[in-house]
Design an enzyme around this catalytic site. Sequence first.
Site, PDB file in Angstrom:
ATOM      1  N   GLU A 150      46.783  73.895  32.731  1.00 27.30           N
ATOM      2  CA  GLU A 150      47.359  73.127  34.053  1.00 27.30           C
ATOM      3  C   GLU A 150      46.153  72.100  34.311  1.00 27.30           C
ATOM      4  OE1 GLU A 150      48.278  75.418  37.478  1.00 27.30           O
ATOM      5  OE2 GLU A 150      49.757  76.577  36.200  1.00 27.30           O
ATOM      6  N   GLU A 158      53.567  81.107  32.062  1.00 29.49           N
ATOM      7  CA  GLU A 158      53.429  81.713  33.218  1.00 29.49           C
ATOM      8  C   GLU A 158      54.439  81.650  34.139  1.00 29.49           C
ATOM      9  OE1 GLU A 158      49.853  80.564  35.811  1.00 29.49           O
ATOM     10  OE2 GLU A 158      48.645  80.395  34.042  1.00 29.49           O
TER      11      GLU A 158
END
Length: 470
Positions: free
Chosen positions: A165, A370
């Site tokens: 991320e 995720e």
Amino acid sequence: MIYQKLLDFPENFLWGASTSAYQVEGGWDADGKSPSIIDMYEHPAGYADFTVASDHYHRYKEDIALFARMGLKAYRFSIAWTRILPRGTGEVNQAGVEHYRDVIRTCKQYGIEPVVTMYHFDLPWCLEQQGGWTSRATIDAFEAYARVLFAEFGSDVKYWLTINEQNTMILHPGAIGLPKGGVLPDRKTLYQMNHHLMLAQARVMKLCHALCPQAKIGPALNLTAMYPVTCRPEDAIAAHNWEVLRCWNFADVPVFGWYHPLAVRYLEDRGLMPDILPGDCETLAGANPDFIAMNYYSTATIAASHGDASDVSARAGDQQIMLGEQGVYRAAENPYVGKTKYGWVIDPTGFRYTLRKVCERYHLPILITENGIGAPDVLEADDRIHDDYRIEFYKQHLHALREAITDGVQMLGYCPWSALDVVSTHQGYAKRYGFIYVDRGEEEGASLRRIPKDSFAWYKQVIAENGKNL
Ligand code: BGP
């Protein structure tokens, strides 16, 4: 598209689950580990910190045995840079290497494919003190760290994720923690850090291909499709603005070797363009990721900017994430989606929509690294955790994933967040994600016993049937 028949999940689909080192391991200073930025950040009062976490550092064998019982085919975890190179670079800490060697070996003994994130928010503190990602020396340090990982684990690890991320780190730096004193870098500095992260990532992807030709490597980004709040053309432009600046600009660089044209113009116009040195373009070009790793939680709904400060607002339930930007976009509500107890949008169809967009844009296989629902799970008197809301969330998202596969999206696997309960970034153990409950609250001293939740049995069945009967 409504199909007459949905395609099946591929035969070798990687049914998995995820964690990250600092949120699950504990052992924050064990066996030569040095502190990372996460260890040194301010911690929200009243919530568990990362010193013991779920004690996975000491209990990984028990945990991986439970993952095997659940039928996992893959385990996505991150390696703490600070265990391998406590000084950020230079001397290797053999105890750290041996730890992860055994984690990988244990996974493989159970036929679980290790999916390894090299860097999940936890930069060594010693490097941060020397400028962190504002310094080009950190690019060299990351490459040196990657070289150690490929040398030590390259023959056993097939799937590598570079950086988790990057878009969250740059766009919402407060989301991963606040430096002492609470001052975050300004936006110009953040985009310079972003450029250095991009260079580091490109160098490491090339290194991986050179040293471990059998391995596959990709960036792990938080990707989210945007809806315009109405069919007003200005709302559509605003939704596209934010989709580009939040998502595509971060994935275009590793795949295409350069920034998205709209992002370049935005950065120039706002005086945010990073310094680009001779040779940087060559470094970014030709990194050729083998897949895109995608973290997906929510979609966002976007309206045209009013052009004033009222464009900026905190995301529901989360003061650390500010949405909206003057002259770019403002956040809007979507009456057609659900929300978690923490205000995160629940949108399985948006999952399918985002997957289609990523597939269309990059023509690469996708690995979900995720996806999940944070909830205040309760351990009942019968020693069970009845997390039917989590089962429902996964059922809907896996159905959408199957529809995306039917749409032609090439999927490698699904590793939802999280394999077991971990420390949530801001809500400690009050907000849980795992298939396996960890018996602890915000204070240390509880048993840390592992208790499979109802979702554990459900996921086990899904995996056993290869997702046929969702
Ligand atoms: C992602 C991070 C994870 C994890 C997850 C849930 O952005 O990559 O590390 O924390 O979000 O977030 P939270 O714990 O804030 O609910």
